[in-house]
Write an enzyme that holds these catalytic residues in place. Structure first.
Site, mmCIF file in Angstrom:
data_model
loop_
_atom_site.group_PDB
_atom_site.id
_atom_site.type_symbol
_atom_site.label_atom_id
_atom_site.label_comp_id
_atom_site.label_asym_id
_atom_site.label_seq_id
_atom_site.Cartn_x
_atom_site.Cartn_y
_atom_site.Cartn_z
ATOM 1 C CG ASP A 1 5.299 -6.522 6.214
ATOM 2 O OD1 ASP A 1 4.294 -5.863 5.927
ATOM 3 O OD2 ASP A 1 5.823 -7.346 5.450
ATOM 4 C CB SER B 1 -0.951 -0.004 1.199
ATOM 5 O OG SER B 1 -0.218 -0.147 2.394
ATOM 6 C CD GLU C 1 8.197 -7.186 -1.612
ATOM 7 O OE1 GLU C 1 8.425 -7.846 -0.585
ATOM 8 O OE2 GLU C 1 7.191 -6.468 -1.750
ATOM 9 C CE LYS D 1 3.840 -1.349 7.961
ATOM 10 N NZ LYS D 1 4.084 -0.870 6.630
HETATM 11 C C1 5RP Z 1 4.950 -7.066 0.252
HETATM 12 C C2 5RP Z 1 5.777 -6.316 1.221
HETATM 13 C C3 5RP Z 1 5.337 -4.934 1.551
HETATM 14 O O1 5RP Z 1 6.349 -4.057 1.197
HETATM 15 C C4 5RP Z 1 5.045 -4.851 3.017
HETATM 16 O O2 5RP Z 1 4.077 -5.837 3.329
HETATM 17 C C5 5RP Z 1 4.533 -3.468 3.422
HETATM 18 O O3 5RP Z 1 3.269 -3.259 2.877
HETATM 19 P P1 5RP Z 1 2.426 -1.947 3.169
HETATM 20 O O4 5RP Z 1 3.146 -0.816 2.502
HETATM 21 O O5 5RP Z 1 1.083 -2.245 2.544
HETATM 22 O O6 5RP Z 1 2.326 -1.774 4.654
HETATM 23 O O7 5RP Z 1 6.780 -6.763 1.727
HETATM 24 O O8 5RP Z 1 5.387 -8.395 0.114
#
Ligand code: 5RP
Length: 228
Positions: A87, A30, A106, A124
């Site tokens: 995360d 997001s 990623e 985070k």
């Molecule tokens: C996807 C990821 C995202 O970068 C991570 O989950 C963060 O997501 P968000 O910006 O929605 O909090 O690792 O695999």
């Protein structure tokens, strides 16, 4: 919402890394979705030209919708910069990623990136990895039982991630399963990352011990910069 505002602040900071003519790696999530909106605005306002390397179908489709040309991840060995979310982030810039199940691509993108720029909201930022989210681990479906057993032997508790609008497990963009692994204490993220990947059929772990170069943390009153 406070979290969205913090994500936007982090994405606004990361947009400063975009330069005309750049081949830019673009992660998933997001926060990245906000970044892509800002990227499209910058391209149209400044008339610059950018090619993007997406880390997921979600990102590919959004880039396509806003008119940013893309190159498949498999066609690049190096990009000057990649931007992504996370995360969890600790004070040593180690991260857990994979909430969106895009961790494998990623990590490939992070390896290709000469500079890996991360954007997160303040929640985070953690004292110790694993306190807020489990570690996502991408597993070949044929290795499910072996991987669950060996992860338990390493002291982890794996849970097969279930899909929300599909019966059964989440299937990644690469056709694999995700195990969300809770570990009592992650004292050495780099070692745990290696130990997980020594299990046959484990394709990648969501531990990113040393990939981040710059982390922008969106906060109520501005952006905090963490730098390696
Ligand atoms: C996807 C990821 C995202 O970068 C991570 O989950 C963060 O997501 P968000 O910006 O929605 O909090 O690792 O695999």
């Amino acid at each position: 919402m406070k979290v969205n505002k913090e994500k936007r602040l982090a994405a606004e900071a990361a947009i400063s890394h975009v330069a005309d003519g750049m081949c830019l790696g673009v992660g998933t999530g997001s926060t990245v979705a906000i970044f892509i909106e800002l990227l499209a605005e910058k391209i149209s306002a400044e008339g610059i030209s950018i090619t993007a390397v997406p880390s997921s179908y979600a990102t590919l489709l959004q880039l396509h919708d806003v008119g940013v040309p893309t190159i498949p991840l498999g066609c690049v060995a190096s990009v000057p910069c990649a931007v992504d979310g996370a995360d969890e982030v600790d004070a040593k810039l180690a991260m857990i990623k994979g909430g969106g199940a895009a961790l494998l691509r990623e990590k490939i993108l992070a390896e290709a990136a000469q500079q890996f720029v991360i954007m997160v909201d303040n929640a985070k930022l953690v004292k110790a990895l694993g306190t807020r989210v489990p570690i996502p681990v991408e597993v070949l479906p044929e290795a499910l039982a072996i991987a669950m057993d060996r992860i338990q032997q390493l002291g982890g508790s794996p849970m097969l991630r279930q899909a929300e609008r599909k019966a059964g497990p989440v299937i990644t963009d690469n056709g694999n399963f995700i195990l969300d692994v809770t570990v009592p204490k992650i004292s050495n993220p780099a070692k745990l990352d290696k130990d997980l990947k020594l299990i046959p059929g484990v394709i990648e772990s969501g531990l990113f011990p040393d990939q981040a170069d710059i982390i922008y943390v969106g906060q109520e009153k501005g952006v905090k910069l963490l730098q390696r």
